[in-house]
Structures are given as C-alpha cells and as structure tokens.
Design an enzyme around this catalytic site. Structure first.
Site, short mmCIF file in Angstrom:
data_model
loop_
_atom_site.label_atom_id
_atom_site.label_comp_id
_atom_site.label_asym_id
_atom_site.label_seq_id
_atom_site.Cartn_x
_atom_site.Cartn_y
_atom_site.Cartn_z
N ASP A 252 -26.86 -3.02 -12.97
CA ASP A 252 -27.11 -4.30 -12.09
C ASP A 252 -27.82 -5.09 -12.97
O ASP A 252 -28.11 -6.31 -12.34
CB ASP A 252 -27.98 -3.60 -11.19
CG ASP A 252 -27.40 -2.49 -10.14
OD1 ASP A 252 -26.10 -2.82 -10.04
OD2 ASP A 252 -28.08 -1.72 -9.74
N ASP A 276 -31.11 -8.88 -12.29
CA ASP A 276 -31.48 -8.46 -11.04
C ASP A 276 -32.94 -8.06 -10.70
O ASP A 276 -33.52 -9.22 -10.89
CB ASP A 276 -30.57 -7.12 -10.86
CG ASP A 276 -30.57 -6.39 -9.38
OD1 ASP A 276 -30.89 -7.19 -8.47
OD2 ASP A 276 -30.28 -5.47 -8.97
N ASP A 280 -37.37 -1.50 -10.62
CA ASP A 280 -36.81 -1.03 -9.27
C ASP A 280 -37.16 0.51 -9.23
O ASP A 280 -36.94 1.14 -10.51
CB ASP A 280 -35.12 -1.12 -9.14
CG ASP A 280 -34.84 -2.39 -8.71
OD1 ASP A 280 -35.74 -3.31 -8.80
OD2 ASP A 280 -33.57 -2.71 -8.34
N ARG A 332 -40.90 -10.26 -3.76
CA ARG A 332 -40.89 -8.92 -4.06
C ARG A 332 -41.84 -8.47 -4.93
O ARG A 332 -41.58 -8.00 -6.28
CB ARG A 332 -39.49 -8.51 -4.34
CG ARG A 332 -38.37 -8.59 -3.39
CD ARG A 332 -36.92 -7.99 -3.88
NE ARG A 332 -36.12 -7.99 -2.65
CZ ARG A 332 -34.81 -7.58 -2.58
NH1 ARG A 332 -34.47 -6.89 -3.53
NH2 ARG A 332 -34.00 -7.64 -1.56
#
Length: 460
Positions: A252, A276, A280, A332
């Site tokens: 990603d 990306d 994560d 985010r």
C-alpha cells in the site's frame, strides 16, 4: 478448577476459530499464497491479541499519568534547586548542562536520556515504554546486531550486515547502525518477532519502496529513524523470516504497517510523505504505544482498524503520546474503528479536515493535548464521527480532559465520563482517577519529538 480452565480454553479456541472464519476471506494483506507457515503465524497472533487485551484499561491510563506527573515533579524540583544556586554567594553562578537536551519533562525520555553512557546501555531503553505497549521489550533478550551495509539489493537472500538480513532472523536482536546511512528499500521490509531497530548515535533514513511491515508478530521496537517518501511496490518473492519466503502482492505504501501484531512501540521516529498511511494498526493489533514522533507533509496520518467487518479490532488498545502533529497534515491523527485509544499530551499544531476521527463506536480518551485550530472557520472542530448519525454516536465514549484549545479549536464529547472503564473497582466523583498533565505543558513535553541527535559519551 480444572473445569474452569477447560471452559476458558474452549472459549479461547472458539473465539480464535470464529475470528479466523470471519477474516479468512479478507485477511490476505499482501500474502499471495496463504501457506501453512502464514496460517500458523496468523493463529498464534490472534491468540496473542486475546492474551494482550487489558480488561480494565483504567489501570494502564492511570499508570501512564502517574509516571508523567512524577517525571514533571522531579524535573521541576531539580530546576528549582538550580535556580536557587545561581544566586548563592551574592552573585550569579553558571550552571553547566549535562550534555544534550535530556532535561525533558517527558516521562519516557526522562527514563534514559540523562545517561551519558546510553550507547553502552542501549537496552535500558526497553524499560522506558509506557502506555498499552508497556510490556514491549523488542530485542532485549538477544545480542546486538550492527548494520554495516545500506544496500537492499536482494530481497530473497539479503546480504549479512544489511537491515533486511537483521530483521528476518528467527531470534531476538537489538539492531544498531555502524554509521549514518540512507536505506532505499526495494520492497516492504518484513520484521520478525523480538526485534529492536535502534537508530541512536547516527542518522538513518529509510525511503523508497514500501515501508516497514510488522505482520502477525510480537515484541517490536522502532526507535530514532527517519522515514520518508515511502512508495507502493508491485510485490514479488520476498523473504519474511530466516527460513521462509513467499509471494507478496502490491504493497500500500504505508510507512509502518502493523497487522495482527502485539506489543509494538514506535518512538522518536520522524515521518513524512508516505503514499498511503504513515502508521496503520489493523486486524487485531493491540498493546501498542506510539510516542515522541514528529509527523509532517501527509494526508492520512494514522488508521487504527481498516474495515467495519474486522470485529477483532474491538480488542485493539493503543496509546498515542508526546507526539507532534506538524505542518501540512490533513486528517487521521488518528482515525479509529472499534477498540480504545488513549491520546495524551500530544501537540496538534496543524490539520486541514479534522484531527481525531472514527466510526464503529471506538473509545477515545483525549487527555492533556494542545490543539491549535487552522484559521478557516469551518475547520475548528477537532473530532469527526464518520458515516454515523448523531442518535448512534451520542453514546460513544469520546472524552476530553485538561486539553488546551487555541484559535477556536473544540472537541465534541459524547458518552458518559468513566464509562470507558469496563469494571471500575471504586466509583469516583471526578472524571478520571489520576489526572493527566495539562495541555498547557505540552510544548515542553513534546519539544524533542522526532529523531534525536544523540552522541555517544554524552547524555542525549
């Protein structure tokens, strides 16, 4: 008693089997061939997720806030004594600093940065983590491995002395670097259990193809490195451990991808420009602390929980502390599905859409952060509940305590205070048992966020 243990074992086995059945169709995560090796790693990872879950998270947040307060008190007491010494004898007395900038009020930094012999006592770092990742020890149980070669030319049979060779060994290792280097990855760097990547004393930049993958493993520390311009890669045959390699699909472009992993600590990392996400944490990852990092130049910074159907993320527990969310960030910081995130003593100086968001009823406890809103009037709100109407999210536990709001920033709370503690032992009259350090002190707590310029023989 035997019956009780049998019932617990049956429950755990049933839960793991159910979880495997639920996630099997979507769990591929760049694993093109899900062979026996990866199936076993996934099963073990799910068991560790259940074992690592803290049923009373109040214990963890209290532990964090207690040590933060203790570090603040002791440092201020020392500084106060020094101010008094300056006027002893009727004149000013010059006080020599003990090297570096170690006099941070930050509880994690204070644990190790004052030691001028840190380079000889590197593994002391593993005793300093706080928060949900507090049990992470990385490669403390293993020997030192020195990276001498910055190349990444062979992802199937990495050359000894390279970072890829180090992280794929099937034993605990504390990985350091012989010199400053730029490591341009050709493919994602897949890290095995019980590893520390320690970039102190030199300048290490990781860039290029894909990023760091922490997948179905435990006990990993990433410390004091730069990560920038991480890109997607097409995948291919890549070594993922000392005795196994497999076919990977396209990555990603995440900076650090934590997938089904437990006991992970990311500290003093500087990150910018990933294709990306920067960090994560998905598919049952838990027992994680992200601290003292500096983030700039990115759109989607942190994603905790990738899909609404990944109910295993209800076990996700993450601490985000002492970080600086800096220039040219969009959203985010983090964005959360399910689980619980303790966001404490971070400095939010920039965002374009929102700072903290989520859906699927996550618990978000915001304590002692500083939020500086952008100048646009429609961007002052810190929080965003995505894809959910008010009648549903009004019961979510999103709480703010001792946050510092500037330039019109505001945090929309919901739920009931203290409801996030699953079984509070003693009902308390105030919001939380041990109060966090206030957001007004965040600038001092985060002043050294990002990589540090540590030099052997001097406090860092």
């Amino acid at each position: 008693m035997a019956v009780a243990y049998l019932n617990l074992g049956t429950y755990v086995l049933a839960f793991v089997s159910l979880a495997l059945a639920i996630i099997a169709p979507s769990v591929q995560a760049h694993i093109a061939v899900y062979d026996e090796y990866w199936t076993q790693r996934q099963t073990e990872a799910l068991r560790r997720t259940l074992e690592s879950y803290e049923p009373d998270p109040l214990n963890v947040t209290d532990h964090f806030n207690y040590h933060s307060a203790l570090a603040m008190e002791t440092t201020e007491a020392v500084n106060g004594t020094r101010r008094e010494l300056r006027v002893v004898g009727g004149g000013r007395k010059t006080i020599k600093k003990r090297g570096g900038r170690f006099q941070s009020l930050n509880a994690i930094d204070k644990c190790w940065r004052g030691d001028k012999n840190w380079a000889k006592n590197r593994k002391k770092l593993a005793d300093c983590v706080l928060g949900f990742g507090r049990k992470t020890t990385g490669g403390k149980a293993g020997p030192i491995y020195e990276v001498t070669d910055a190349s990444d030319n062979d992802v199937m049979n990495p050359r000894p002395g390279t970072l890829r060779h180090a992280v794929t060994r099937d034993r605990p290792l504390w990985i350091i670097f012989a010199k400053s280097m730029v490591i341009k990855l050709q493919q994602e760097l897949i890290i095995t259990n019980d590893k520390t990547i320690d970039g102190r004393g030199v300048s290490v930049h990781i860039t290029g193809g894909a990023g760091l993958t922490i997948q179905f493993v435990k006990n990993v520390i990433i410390h004091n490195i730069h990560m920038k311009f991480i890109e997607r890669r097409a995948g291919g045959m890549i070594r993922d451990s000392e005795n196994h390699f497999g076919l990977r699909t396209e990555s990603d472009g995440d900076g650090i991808n934590i997938f089904g992993a437990t006991n992970v600590w990311i500290d003093h990392v500087s990150m910018r420009n990933c294709s990306d996400g920067m960090i994560d944490a998905i598919m049952g990852s838990t027992a994680i602390t992200i601290s003292n990092c500096h983030f700039t130049d990115h759109e989607e910074v942190m994603l905790f929980g990738a899909k609404n159907g990944d109910v295993i993320d209800k076990k996700m527990q993450i601490t985000v502390a002492f970080n600086h969310f800096g220039k040219r960030l969009d959203q985010r910081m983090p964005r959360v599905r399910y689980g619980m995130v303790h966001v404490v003593n971070n400095d939010y100086t920039h965002w374009q859409m929102y700072a903290i968001g989520g859906n699927m009823n996550p618990t978000i406890i915001s304590q002692g952060n500083r939020f500086i809103a952008p100048p646009e009037e429609d961007k002052k709100q810190i929080t965003k509940r995505e894809y959910t109407p008010y009648p549903e999210w009004k019961s979510w536990n999103w709480q703010s305590e001792r946050d510092y709001f500037l330039n019109g920033a505001y945090f929309v709370q919901s739920g009931k205070s203290n409801a996030w503690s699953s079984t509070p032992k003693n009902p308390i009259p105030r919001k939380f048992t041990i109060r966090p350090q206030p957001g007004t002190k965040v600038r001092r707590l985060t002043k050294d966020a990002g990589t540090l310029g540590c030099k052997p023989g001097k406090s860092c």
